[in-house]
Design an enzyme around this catalytic site. Structure first.
Site, short mmCIF file in Angstrom:
data_model
loop_
_atom_site.label_atom_id
_atom_site.label_comp_id
_atom_site.label_asym_id
_atom_site.label_seq_id
_atom_site.Cartn_x
_atom_site.Cartn_y
_atom_site.Cartn_z
N THR A 45 53.79 46.95 38.01
CA THR A 45 54.07 46.50 39.37
C THR A 45 54.87 45.21 39.39
O THR A 45 55.86 45.08 40.12
CB THR A 45 52.75 46.33 40.15
OG1 THR A 45 51.98 47.53 40.04
CG2 THR A 45 53.02 46.04 41.61
N ALA A 46 54.47 44.23 38.58
CA ALA A 46 55.20 42.96 38.54
C ALA A 46 56.46 43.06 37.70
O ALA A 46 57.51 42.51 38.07
CB ALA A 46 54.29 41.86 37.99
N GLU A 66 58.47 48.62 28.38
CA GLU A 66 57.28 49.27 28.94
C GLU A 66 56.61 50.14 27.88
O GLU A 66 57.27 50.92 27.18
CB GLU A 66 57.67 50.13 30.15
CG GLU A 66 56.66 51.15 30.61
CD GLU A 66 55.31 50.56 30.98
OE1 GLU A 66 54.31 51.29 30.90
OE2 GLU A 66 55.25 49.36 31.36
N ASN A 123 48.50 54.65 42.33
CA ASN A 123 47.43 54.19 43.22
C ASN A 123 47.48 54.91 44.56
O ASN A 123 48.24 55.85 44.76
CB ASN A 123 47.47 52.67 43.39
CG ASN A 123 48.71 52.19 44.13
OD1 ASN A 123 49.50 52.98 44.65
ND2 ASN A 123 48.91 50.89 44.19
N GLY A 124 46.67 54.46 45.51
CA GLY A 124 46.56 55.12 46.80
C GLY A 124 47.62 54.74 47.81
O GLY A 124 47.56 55.17 48.96
N MET A 126 48.21 52.07 49.50
CA MET A 126 47.90 51.15 50.60
C MET A 126 48.70 49.87 50.44
O MET A 126 48.81 49.34 49.34
CB MET A 126 46.41 50.80 50.62
CG MET A 126 45.55 51.81 51.35
SD MET A 126 45.20 53.27 50.39
CE MET A 126 43.80 52.70 49.45
N HIS A 552 40.81 47.45 40.94
CA HIS A 552 41.47 46.24 41.42
C HIS A 552 41.14 45.03 40.55
O HIS A 552 40.79 43.96 41.07
CB HIS A 552 41.05 45.94 42.86
CG HIS A 552 41.42 46.99 43.85
ND1 HIS A 552 40.83 47.07 45.10
CD2 HIS A 552 42.29 48.02 43.79
CE1 HIS A 552 41.34 48.09 45.76
NE2 HIS A 552 42.23 48.69 44.98
N PRO A 596 45.27 44.76 45.95
CA PRO A 596 46.12 43.70 45.38
C PRO A 596 47.57 44.06 45.11
O PRO A 596 48.34 43.17 44.76
CB PRO A 596 45.41 43.38 44.06
CG PRO A 596 44.75 44.66 43.66
CD PRO A 596 44.34 45.32 44.95
#
EC number: 1.1.-.-
Length: 615
Positions: A45-46, A66, A123-124, A126, A552, A596
Site C-alpha cells: 500500500t505504501a 516487491e 482487503n474489503g 473500505m 489491521h 488503516p
C-alpha cells in the site's frame, strides 16, 4: 522470478549476483550494476505510492522491489466483493500468529497481501481516514508534524472523490477530487436497501448519532455508511491500480520488480554513523542472491511483519533478540515491539427474514451477479462487504441500561481509556448483508447477516520476533490478544451493544431471532441471546474461544522522538542510521481508530514529500 506487466523479468538487469560475502560492502559495490537513487523495499500500500511519487522527478531513478506477485490479471482482486477468494491463496502471505493465552492458546490467521498493492489489493475496500484525534496522539508520542491539519492535505491529495445521488448529505468540498485513490459513497445496493436503513435507524434508536460521512474533520463517531475505494467501472482501487497506472509504469526512471524477497539492508561499517548502501534479495529460498545499491536512500515499506523482519536481519533491533540469532548489532532499537491489532471477538451471525445478499453464494445468483458486474460494473460484486458501521466510545451513554448497565464488564475488569481524544471511538460495530458460511459449507439455507465488533484502541501490545536468520522463514507474530483486562471489558461491551441493536426495531422486525437462547455451541448464539440477561462471563468465554484478527496491525517499527521507545523519527528516518527510512503501517506511533489503508496512503504521500524535501 517475474515482474509487473511492464517492467523487469530478470534480476541480472538491475542487480548483481552475489558470489562472495554479503558483508563485504566494498566488494559488492565494486561490481558494475545499474545505479538507483531510491530503492523502495516492498510494493504494498505504501510502496506503490512512494514509487509513483518519487519517480515523478525524471532526474532520479527509482527501483520498487516487491516480494509478492504482479497484480496484473488477478481477477479476484479486481472484483471488490471477491476479496475472500484471495484469502489463503498464493496472493496472501497467510501468516499465523503464535498461540496466545488470551484466546485459549489458539493461533490467529493474519491475511496480508502478497502482490503489488499489498493488502490494499485483497482487503474489503473500505475508505476511512479514521479519527482526526488519532494524529494528535501521534504528535504526543513524539511524531512532530503529523497532526491532522498537516495530514488532511495528503488525504485530499490521494482522493479522487466521486459524488453519488444516493448520498446528498455528503459535501464533496471536504474531499479531494483528482487524486489516484478513487472514492465514492454509492450507490446503495437495491436489494439491501431496506435492511440497511433498518440497521441505521435501530442504531439511532439506541442512542448512536447518525454520521453521513466518516471522513470529515468531525470524525467518525456515530453510525453511517462506509466510503469505498472503487473505480466508476466497479473495479477495485488498490495502491497498485491507483498509483502504478500504465503511464506511471512506462516511466524510464522507474523499475518495478516482483518476486524478489528482501533479505537484508547492507549497511556501511567504516563510517561513524552507519549508512544504508543497498539491498540484498533473492528469488527463491535456495536460489541466487543479488545486490543492488542505492545512492540516496532506501525506504522500507515491507509491512508490519516484513519491515521489522528485514530491519532485524540487517542488525537493527533489540540487542537481546539479535543475539539469539547471532546477528551483529548495528543499532539497538525496539524493532518489533509495540505491535497492535484490532481484535474481534469473532463473527456474530444473524438470521434474517429477507433483504440480504445470500443469493450470490448460490450458483445461479452468483452467475447473475457476475454478469451484472462484468457488463455494467454494478451490483453486489462492485460493493463493499460491510454496508453499515457504528463507531462508538465505551464511555458513551449508549452503553447504559436500566436493568443491566453495559459497564458491568468494568466491575470485573478495569476499563482503560485508550481513546485518541474526547470524541474519538474505541469500538466499531459492523454489519454485512450476507451470512459468511463456515469452512466446508458453500452457503446457508436461509438469509442472514454477518456482524461483529472491532476493538479499535487495545491496551494490549504484542511483538514481532525472528524465527531464524533466514528471510524466507516467517517471523514469530504475537499480538497478545486480551492480555489486558480493559480489552476483555470492551469486547464484552461491544458484543452486548451489537446484540441490543439487533433486538431494536425496526431492524429486529427484519430478523428471525428467538426470544432467548442458551445454546452457546450455536454460531448464532451471541445474537440469539438476550443482551439484557446474558452474563459477562459467557460473553468473555465466547470472545476467548472465537476471537481473531481483523487484519489491521500497526506500530511494529513505530515513529517517535526517543530511540528507546521508537524506531524512526518524525521524518521516518531510522534512529542512528543514514539513508534509511520506514514508511508503512509499522511506523504508526499508535493504533488508529478505524480501517488503516487510507491512512497508510496518506502517510506515504507525506513521506514522498519529506524525501523530496518539500514537506
Amino acid at each position: 522470478m517475474g515482474a509487473s506487466h511492464s517492467t523487469v523479468s530478470d534480476p541480472h538487469r538491475f542487480a548483481v549476483a552475489i558470489t562472495g560475502s554479503d558483508d563485504d560492502v566494498r566488494s559488492l559495490q565494486a561490481h558494475p550494476t545499474k545505479s538507483y537513487d531510491y530503492i523502495v523495499v516492498g510494493g504494498g500500500t505504501a510502496g506503490c505510492v512512494l514509487a509513483s511519487r518519487l519517480s515523478e522527478d525524471s532526474r532520479v531513478n527509482v527501483l520498487l522491489v516487491e516480494a509478492g506477485y504482479s497484480n496484473h490479471g488477478v481477477t479476484n482482486s479486481i472484483i471488490p466483493l471477491a476479496f475472500p477468494m484471495l484469502m489463503k491463496s498464493k496472493y496472501d502471505w497467510n501468516y499465523e500468529t503464535v498461540g496466545m493465552a488470551g484466546i485459549n492458546g489458539r493461533t490467529s490467521y493474519w491475511p496480508r497481501g502478497r502482490l503489488l498493492g499489498g493488502t490494499s489489493s485483497i482487503n474489503g475496500s473500505m475508505y476511512h481516514r479514521c479519527a482526526p484525534e488519532d494524529f494528535s496522539a501521534w504528535v504526543e508520542e513524539g511524531a512532530k508534524g503529523w497532526e491532522y491539519e498537516n495530514m488532511k492535505p495528503y488525504f485530499r491529495k490521494a482522493e479522487g472523490y466521486n459524488p453519488h445521488p444516493d448520498h446528498p448529505n455528503i459535501d464533496p468540498a471536504l474531499h479531494g477530487t483528482v487524486g489516484p485513490a478513487k472514492v465514492t459513497h454509492g450507490p446503495i445496493a437495491f436489494l439491501s436497501q431496506p435492511i440497511t436503513k433498518d440497521i441505521l435507524q435501530s442504531s439511532i434508536n439506541v442512542g448512536i448519532r447518525q454520521v453521513h460521512d466518516f471522513n470529515t474533520d468531525v470524525g467518525p463517531t456515530g453510525v453511517g455508511l462506509f466510503a469505498r475505494n472503487v473505480f466508476p467501472n466497479g473495479t477495485r482501487v488498490s495502491a497498485a491500480t491507483g498509483y502504478l497506472t500504465p503511464s506511471v509504469l512506462a516511466r524510464p526512471n522507474l523499475t518495478v520488480a516482483v518476486e524478489c524477497m528482501a533479505e537484508k539492508i547492507v549497511l556501511s561499517s567504516d563510517e561513524k554513523v552507519p549508512r544504508a548502501k543497498g539491498l540484498i534479495f533473492s528469488t527463491s529460498r535456495d536460489g541466487q542472491r543479488f545486490y543492488v545499491p542505492a545512492s540516496k536512500e532506501l525506504i522500507l515499506s515491507s509491512g508490519v511483519i516484513g519491515t521489522p523482519q528485514v530491519l532485524m536481519l540487517s542488525g537493527i533491533g533489540p540487542a537481546a533478540e539479535l543475539a539469539k540469532h547471532n546477528i551483529p548489532v548495528v543499532r539497538d532499537l525496539p524493532v518489533g515491539e509495540y505491535l497492535q491489532d484490532h481484535f474481534s471477538p469473532g463473527p456474530m451471525l444473524i438470521r434474517a427474514k429477507k433483504g440480504t445478499w445470500d443469493f450470490i453464494l448460490r450458483p445461479l445468483g452468483g452467475l447473475l451477479a457476475m454478469v451484472k458486474w462484468f457488463f455494467f460494473g454494478k451490483g453486489p460484486l462492485s460493493s463493499l462487504s460491510v454496508q453499515v458501521a457504528c463507531f462508538v466510545r465505551s464511555d458513551d451513554k449508549t452503553f447504559a441500561h436500566p436493568q443491566l448497565p453495559m459497564h458491568d464488564g468494568a466491575k470485573k475488569y478495569q476499563v482503560k481509556d485508550c481513546c485518541s481524544g474526547p470524541t474519538a471511538p474505541d469500538i466499531e460495530l459492523f454489519f454485512a448483508p450476507f451470512l459468511a458460511p463456515p469452512l466446508g459449507m458453500k452457503y446457508w439455507p436461509f438469509p442472514g447477516l454477518t456482524s461483529g465488533m472491532l476493538l479499535l484502541k487495545p491496551a494490549s501490545y504484542g511483538t514481532v520476533k525472528l524465527a531464524s536468520r533466514n528471510a524466507w522463514d516467517y517471523p514469530l507474530i504475537d499480538p497478545n490478544y486480551l492480555s489486558h483486562e480493559s480489552d476483555i471489558a470492551l469486547s464484552i461491551m461491544g458484543m452486548r451493544l451489537l446484540a441490543r441493536i439487533a433486538r431494536t426495531k425496526p431492524f429486529a422486525d427484519s430478523l428471525d431471532l428467538p426470544e432467548d437462547s442458551d445454546d452457546k455451541t450455536s454460531v448464532f448464539w451471541p445474537t440469539d441471546c438476550n443482551p439484557d440477561t446474558v452474563s459477562d462471563d459467557d460473553l468473555e468465554a465466547w470472545a476467548r474461544l472465537h476471537g481473531q484478527s481483523t487484519g489491521h496491525p500497526t506500530s511494529s517499527a513505530r515513529m517517535g522522538g526517543s530511540p528507546s521507545t521508537s524506531v524512526v523519527d518524525s521524518k521516518l528516518k531510522v534512529h542512528g542510521v543514514e539513508g534509511l527510512r520506514v514508511c508503512d503501517a509499522s511506523c504508526f506511533p499508535t493504533q488508529v481508530s478505524g480501517h488503516p489503508a487510507a491512512v497508510v496512503v496518506a502517510v506515504a504521500e507525506r513521506a514522498a514529500d519529506l524525501i523530496k524535501g518539500v514537506a
